[in-house]
Design a protein around this motif. Structure first.
Motif, short mmCIF file in Angstrom:
data_model
loop_
_atom_site.label_atom_id
_atom_site.label_comp_id
_atom_site.label_asym_id
_atom_site.label_seq_id
_atom_site.Cartn_x
_atom_site.Cartn_y
_atom_site.Cartn_z
N ALA A 197 0.71 -1.09 0.11
CA ALA A 197 0.11 -0.11 0.02
C ALA A 197 0.86 1.22 0.05
N ASP A 198 0.75 1.99 -0.93
CA ASP A 198 1.38 3.56 -0.92
C ASP A 198 0.43 4.36 -0.45
N CYS A 199 1.11 5.05 0.47
CA CYS A 199 0.38 6.26 1.17
C CYS A 199 0.61 7.72 0.94
N ASP A 200 -0.19 8.57 0.58
CA ASP A 200 0.09 9.90 0.21
C ASP A 200 0.10 10.56 1.65
N VAL A 201 0.24 11.90 1.76
CA VAL A 201 0.41 12.69 2.87
C VAL A 201 -0.82 12.38 3.87
N ASP A 202 -1.90 12.13 3.13
CA ASP A 202 -3.09 11.92 3.91
C ASP A 202 -3.30 10.22 4.11
N TYR A 246 -7.57 13.98 21.85
CA TYR A 246 -7.16 15.04 20.60
C TYR A 246 -5.86 14.38 19.98
N SER A 247 -6.06 14.41 18.51
CA SER A 247 -5.01 13.37 17.69
C SER A 247 -5.16 14.03 16.30
N ARG A 248 -4.54 13.33 15.35
CA ARG A 248 -4.30 13.81 14.06
C ARG A 248 -5.79 13.86 13.37
N THR A 284 0.36 16.64 25.94
CA THR A 284 1.64 17.08 26.52
C THR A 284 2.56 16.57 25.36
N TYR A 285 3.79 17.08 25.52
CA TYR A 285 4.90 16.50 24.53
C TYR A 285 6.34 16.72 25.22
N GLU A 286 7.20 16.11 24.43
CA GLU A 286 8.64 16.11 24.82
C GLU A 286 9.42 16.93 23.76
N PRO A 287 10.69 17.30 24.30
CA PRO A 287 11.72 17.97 23.28
C PRO A 287 11.95 17.09 22.32
N GLY A 288 11.91 17.54 20.97
CA GLY A 288 11.92 17.00 19.69
C GLY A 288 10.68 16.61 19.14
N ASP A 289 9.59 16.62 19.79
CA ASP A 289 8.40 16.57 19.02
C ASP A 289 7.94 17.51 18.23
N CYS A 290 6.82 17.40 17.56
CA CYS A 290 6.41 18.28 16.52
C CYS A 290 4.81 18.64 17.00
N VAL A 291 4.57 19.74 16.32
CA VAL A 291 3.04 20.06 16.38
C VAL A 291 2.57 20.08 14.76
N GLY A 292 1.33 19.44 14.56
CA GLY A 292 0.79 19.49 13.18
C GLY A 292 -0.40 20.50 13.31
N ILE A 293 -0.27 21.57 12.20
CA ILE A 293 -1.35 22.42 12.27
C ILE A 293 -2.24 22.06 10.97
N TYR A 294 -3.49 22.17 10.97
CA TYR A 294 -4.25 22.17 9.98
C TYR A 294 -4.64 23.56 9.41
N PRO A 295 -3.93 24.20 8.47
CA PRO A 295 -3.91 25.36 8.00
C PRO A 295 -5.24 25.86 7.20
N GLN A 296 -5.33 27.31 6.96
CA GLN A 296 -6.28 27.48 6.06
C GLN A 296 -5.64 27.92 4.83
N ASN A 297 -6.38 27.30 3.79
CA ASN A 297 -5.71 28.17 2.37
C ASN A 297 -6.11 29.73 2.25
N ASP A 298 -5.51 30.31 1.39
CA ASP A 298 -5.51 31.96 1.25
C ASP A 298 -7.04 32.18 0.75
N LEU A 403 -6.22 18.73 2.40
CA LEU A 403 -5.32 19.63 2.68
C LEU A 403 -4.50 19.00 3.91
N PRO A 404 -3.22 18.75 3.86
CA PRO A 404 -2.28 17.85 4.83
C PRO A 404 -1.77 18.89 5.76
N PRO A 405 -1.87 18.46 7.06
CA PRO A 405 -1.16 19.24 8.22
C PRO A 405 0.29 19.54 7.77
N ARG A 406 0.40 20.79 8.36
CA ARG A 406 1.86 21.37 8.11
C ARG A 406 2.74 20.94 9.72
#
Length: 619
Positions: A197-202, A246-248, A284-298, A403-406
């Protein structure tokens, strides 16, 4: 038949659980359970084995079949992951949980920690791997990838396998690493039991379906009810984000507390420092983790697309495959990607275009022309360049991907800022093909986000970019520009914990006066001893451009001493140029100061990676 406490070794509570469970089981499930108990008892002591026999007899009585009819024991599974940001590793963990729940004996390992001499012994091998950069394996998959494609790879005729590949269709070498593994395992004689199975960003739905397929295939081979081959109908039963409310797939709406420009007046760059509230989320989070943001298109770009096709912005359209509907404007602003063109998108668009040139462009012979066209263009360009169109608003769900998260490296320590998370986001804005182009999330943060507004976010753990377990271990951090963000988190954490181990930061940007991000933080940490060494490079302040790799070479002797003392090296930032230049500088330092040839220096650095002492968060 009811199991009674008086004629069994079970407590009243256990017997009640047994009697509630048994009537709900199908004959196939009962048969499988009998086999599992027989397998379990084989490895137990004789006393325990006799007790387990009672349970088997009880199951057999319900089934009205002799105990000898139980099928073979559960299978084994070796799950190997190669992951740069943690997605493949997280999915591998989900597969492991699913298979363990079926009684499968699971070995879960990153590829660089797996002992290759165990590969031939593995009955079932499941590979989950992302593709990094220009079709390259992620860092922790590289050595295993080279082994499998080398002369020492064993024949695997007794092995069954399947591959889950993660990638991004906007890149030329989409899912190449997974495809390479899939092809190579087949070449070595392994038998594919579930198609790759080949997965795209979603990737959630595709990954869920693949996990369900694998679980079904193993259940089938062990005698239980098999999952359908496609497993699309079973995908809902596999949750990829069940750890938290709360999750992806269920993001938290975080309030913006601060939105500051870190660059000084006169800078040609704009870098935003965002502070977001996590209050009430439980995140919560630890150093090295990331935040995913679901943005708004212009919104302005969305308006131009709607005008180009003369659509009604309020027409209801599908918001995805869930059946939910929203207005066309809302869908284009929040649900679908409109700023990136991909080969699959153009191939699907042919069906809606009356322009024969588009059909010609996507032909295999025109690969280079297609690559040149999609670079730097968006949906509006496509609509203008290949009119006329027959596409209707209802078709966008089939044409466009979600629209993938950043993802952004976290720039704060949770210990230092409870119930907050800080991010460092550089504004992306440039001109291409006679139009100004805006980074989706970065321009939203820069121009359309105020304190009090809310962003849909989730925390993404990154287990491949973590400070040393021993806080006294020396750390070397190399992070030009916004790549310095996770090192602010590292050092704030050390500050909170009172760590006294040595730390060294290499930081670079364009100008000292206007572009020295978090300068006051570093100065305070130097003064307090949290940061031992700080070396900076400002490329536009000198006649000859000076970058972080040049500072590393200037301090080569001390840098090598730190490595020999057991220091961990961390690199964050641009993968295409900076990360390669830093890697080359490290090799030069090791060669010159360690008296090694190029091959020995490469082996030294590879060993650091194997030990987790050389970690990269590059993009």
């Amino acid at each position: 038949m009811q199991l009674k406490v008086t004629n069994s070794p079970f407590t009243e509570e256990q017997a009640e659980l047994f009697n509630r469970l048994l009537p709900t089981l199908s004959p196939a499930q009962i048969q499988w359970l009998g086999g599992y108990l027989a397998f379990y008892s084989a490895g137990a002591s004789s006393a325990a084995g006799s007790e387990t026999s009672v349970a088997i007899e009880a199951v057999s009585a319900v089934q009205e079949a002799p105990a000898a009819a139980v099928i073979e024991a559960p299978k084994d599974a070796t799950i190997l992951f190669g992951s740069q940001t943690g997605n493949s590793q997280r999915l591998a963990g989900k597969l492991a949980e699913k298979l363990k729940g079926q009684g499968v004996q699971v070995t879960l390992s990153s590829m660089n920690q797996f002992k290759t001499n165990n590969l031939k012994k593995a009955g079932h091998v499941f590979v989950l791997v992302s593709t990094h950069g220009e079709g390259d394996p992620p860092d922790n998959a590289l050595t295993f990838y080279e082994f499998l494609h080398g002369k020492r790879a064993p024949r695997l005729e007794e092995t069954k396998f399947s591959v889950l590949s993660l990638g991004d269709t906007s890149y030329e070498f989409f899912c190449k690493t997974g495809q390479d593994f899939d092809k190579r395992l087949e070449e070595l004689g392994a038998q594919r039991i579930v198609d790759r199975a080949d997965c795209d960003v979603d990737f959630d739905e595709t990954a869920s379906a693949w996990i369900a397929s694998v679980a079904g295939a193993l259940s089938s081979s062990a005698g239980a009810t098999a999952a359908p081959a496609s497993a699309a109908a079973s995908a809902a039963s596999v949750s990829l984000d069940g750890e938290s409310e709360y999750s992806r797939v269920n993001p938290f709406k975080a309030e913006v507390l601060e939105n500051l420009n870190l660059n000084g007046r006169g800078s040609d760059r704009e870098t935003r420092h965002l502070e977001l509230s996590l209050e009430g989320s439980g995140l919560t989070y630890e150093p090295g983790d990331c935040v995913g943001i679901y943005p708004q298109n212009d919104p302005a770009l969305v308006e131009r697309i709607i005008e180009e096709l003369k659509w009604n912005p309020e027409e209801p359209v599908a918001a995805g495959k869930s059946g939910e509907t929203v207005s066309l404007r809302n869908a284009l602003e929040h649900r679908y990607e409109i700023t990136v063109l991909t080969k699959p998108l153009l191939e699907k668009a042919v069906a809606y275009s009356g322009n024969e040139k588009l059909a010609e462009l996507v032909k295999p012979d025109n690969k280079e022309q297609l690559k040149a066209y999609i670079n730097g263009r968006d949906l509006l360009d496509l609509l203008r360049d290949y009119a006329p169109w027959t596409i209707a608003p209802k078709d966008i769900a089939d044409l466009l991907r979600k629209l993938p998260p950043r993802l952004y490296s976290i720039a704060s320590s949770y210990s230092a800022h409870p119930e907050e998370v800080h991010l460092t986001i550089r504004k992306v804005q440039y001109e291409a093909h006679d139009r100004e182009r805006n980074g989706v999330c970065s321009v939203q943060a820069s121009e359309r986000l105020e304190p009090g507004d809310k962003l849909s976010i989730f925390i993404q753990q990154n287990p491949n970019f973590k400070p040393p377990v021993n806080p006294e271990t020396p750390v070397i951090m190399i992070g030009p520009g916004t790549g310095v963000a996770p090192f602010r988190a590292f050092l704030e954490e050390r500050e909170e914990l009172g760590v006294t181990g040595k730390s060294w930061l290499f930081y670079g940007d364009r100008h000292f006066v206007t572009d020295f991000l978090y300068q006051t933080d570093w100065q305070r940490m130097l003064k307090d001893g949290v940061l031992t060494n700080l070396d900076v490079a400002f490329s536009r302040d000198t006649k000859e451009k000076v970058y972080v790799q040049h500072r590393m070479l200037e301090k080569a002797k001390e840098l090598y001493q730190w490595l020999e003392e057991g220091a961990h090296v961390y690199v964050c930032g641009d993968e295409k140029h900076m990360a390669h230049d830093v890697h080359a500088a490290l090799l030069t330092v090791i060669q010159q100061q360690g008296g090694k040839d190029s091959e020995a220096a490469a082996a030294y650095l590879a060993e650091l990676q194997e030990q987790g002492r050389y970690q990269r968060d590059v993009y």
